[in-house]
Write an enzyme that holds these catalytic residues in place. Structure first.
Site, PDB file in Angstrom:
ATOM      1  CE  LYS A  43      53.198 115.972 132.429  1.00 53.08           C
ATOM      2  NZ  LYS A  43      53.485 115.843 134.154  1.00 53.08           N
ATOM      3  CG  ASP A  60      53.072 112.014 133.998  1.00 45.74           C
ATOM      4  OD1 ASP A  60      54.330 113.424 133.946  1.00 45.74           O
ATOM      5  OD2 ASP A  60      52.760 112.429 135.309  1.00 45.74           O
ATOM      6  CD  GLU A  83      48.973 120.796 137.883  1.00 42.75           C
ATOM      7  OE1 GLU A  83      50.126 119.545 136.893  1.00 42.75           O
ATOM      8  OE2 GLU A  83      48.555 119.865 138.421  1.00 42.75           O
ATOM      9  CG  ASP A  92      52.516 111.529 138.501  1.00 37.32           C
ATOM     10  OD1 ASP A  92      51.783 112.147 138.253  1.00 37.32           O
ATOM     11  OD2 ASP A  92      53.730 112.220 138.803  1.00 37.32           O
ATOM     12  CB  SER A  93      47.149 112.308 137.733  1.00 32.33           C
ATOM     13  OG  SER A  93      47.207 111.568 136.473  1.00 32.33           O
ATOM     14  CD  GLU A 104      55.557 116.633 139.302  1.00 28.77           C
ATOM     15  OE1 GLU A 104      55.363 117.326 140.073  1.00 28.77           O
ATOM     16  OE2 GLU A 104      54.029 116.553 139.041  1.00 28.77           O
TER      17      GLU A 104
HETATM   18  O1  KIV Z   1      49.123 113.375 135.980  1.00 28.45           O
HETATM   19  C1  KIV Z   1      49.057 113.663 135.528  1.00 28.45           C
HETATM   20  O2  KIV Z   1      47.957 113.912 135.462  1.00 28.45           O
HETATM   21  C2  KIV Z   1      49.822 115.559 135.107  1.00 28.45           C
HETATM   22  C3  KIV Z   1      48.410 116.639 134.498  1.00 28.45           C
HETATM   23  C4  KIV Z   1      47.622 117.371 135.769  1.00 28.45           C
HETATM   24  C5  KIV Z   1      49.332 117.837 133.826  1.00 28.45           C
HETATM   25  O3  KIV Z   1      50.666 115.385 135.303  1.00 28.45           O
END
Ligand code: KIV
Length: 264
Positions: free
Chosen positions: A113, A83, A182, A44-45, A115
């Site tokens: 993934k 994500d 992280e 989600d970055s 969080e």
């Molecule tokens: O969204 C992302 O890129 C991440 C990484 C920083 C692990 O969650």
């Protein structure tokens, strides 16, 4: 055949490092595949490094599915993890299962993934029971930036460290197949890695994790807004690209381009 969770477990057992990078589109995903990495995270970055937002919070399910599809299309061997964006899983277990299912069914991801720790254990169980591999994410969890008050080192004080260690075990018990750690102290990441049967993948968590992940725009020097301490820039593509674009502009303005070789 793509890399699967079974290959990740084997790598941990054999003490071979797992390699992961983010990618969000065809050109970058095909580069990561060609370089032979194990995993791509459609993170989600995306919200920050591609869409230009301040945080990861605005990116939507539809956008994550769109980018996951492109990454899957660009690759054959690498394991693609998508994500779950902010508010796609927090509200209820049912919504979490439905949205995880969309990332797999519509996006083509091999895992999702999420969080968080103890507060999402039932969500992790539910998604796992729907036969979707789940990767956890502890320590600095960027979707909690408003509560954390910035992107800061986590697990420095003993109570925080204890909570992260407990959460890692709870995620494992709930069925998570790996955990991203992280921005936590290297010694804490080492202890967690040694205590878990599932692999840990670190970002700003020192050298002892079972694998490492970075945001590809950071590694290539394409993200200019800030560079966290844990990022190693292996090149500066932004500078190279600027040089090329400026040269093109000059040559068009001076009439040097297009020349005979680039004309019919
Ligand atoms: O969204 C992302 O890129 C991440 C990484 C920083 C692990 O969650």
């Amino acid at each position: 055949m793509r890399i699967t969770v079974v290959d990740l477990f084997e790598k941990k057992k054999e003490k071979r490092k797992i390699t992961m990078l983010t990618a969000y589109d065809y050109p970058f995903a095909s580069l990561v595949e060609e370089a032979g990495l194990d995993m791509i995270l459609v993170g989600d970055s995306l919200s920050m490094v591609v869409q230009g937002n301040e945080t990861t919070l605005p990116v939507t399910m539809e956008e994550m599915i769109y980018h996951t599809k492109i990454v899957v299309k660009a690759t054959k061997r690498v394991m693609v993890v998508a994500d779950m964006p902010f508010m796609s899983y927090q509200v209820s277990v049912e919504e979490a299962i439905r949205n995880a299912g969309r990332l797999v069914k519509e996006g083509g991801a091999q895992a999702v993934k999420l969080e968080g720790g103890r507060e999402i254990i039932n969500h992790v169980k539910g998604i796992t029971e729907a036969e979707i591999p789940v990767i956890g994410h502890l320590g600095l969890t960027p979707q909690a930036v408003l509560r954390m008050g910035g992107y800061k080192l986590q697990g420095k004080v003993p109570e925080q460290a204890k909570r992260i260690k407990e959460d890692a075990l709870r995620l494992q018990d709930a069925g998570a197949v790996a955990i991203v750690l992280e921005v936590i102290p290297a010694e804490l990441a080492k202890e967690i890695t040694e205590n878990l049967e599932i692999p840990t993948i670190g970002i700003g968590a020192g050298p002892h994790c079972d694998g490492q992940v970075l945001v590809i725009h950071d590694l290539l020097g394409l993200f200019e807004r800030f560079t966290p301490k844990f990022v190693k820039k292996y090149t500066n593509l932004r500078e190279e690209a600027l040089l090329a674009i400026r040269k093109y502009k000059e040559e068009v303005e001076s009439g040097k381009f297009p020349d005979e070789t680039h004309s019919f």
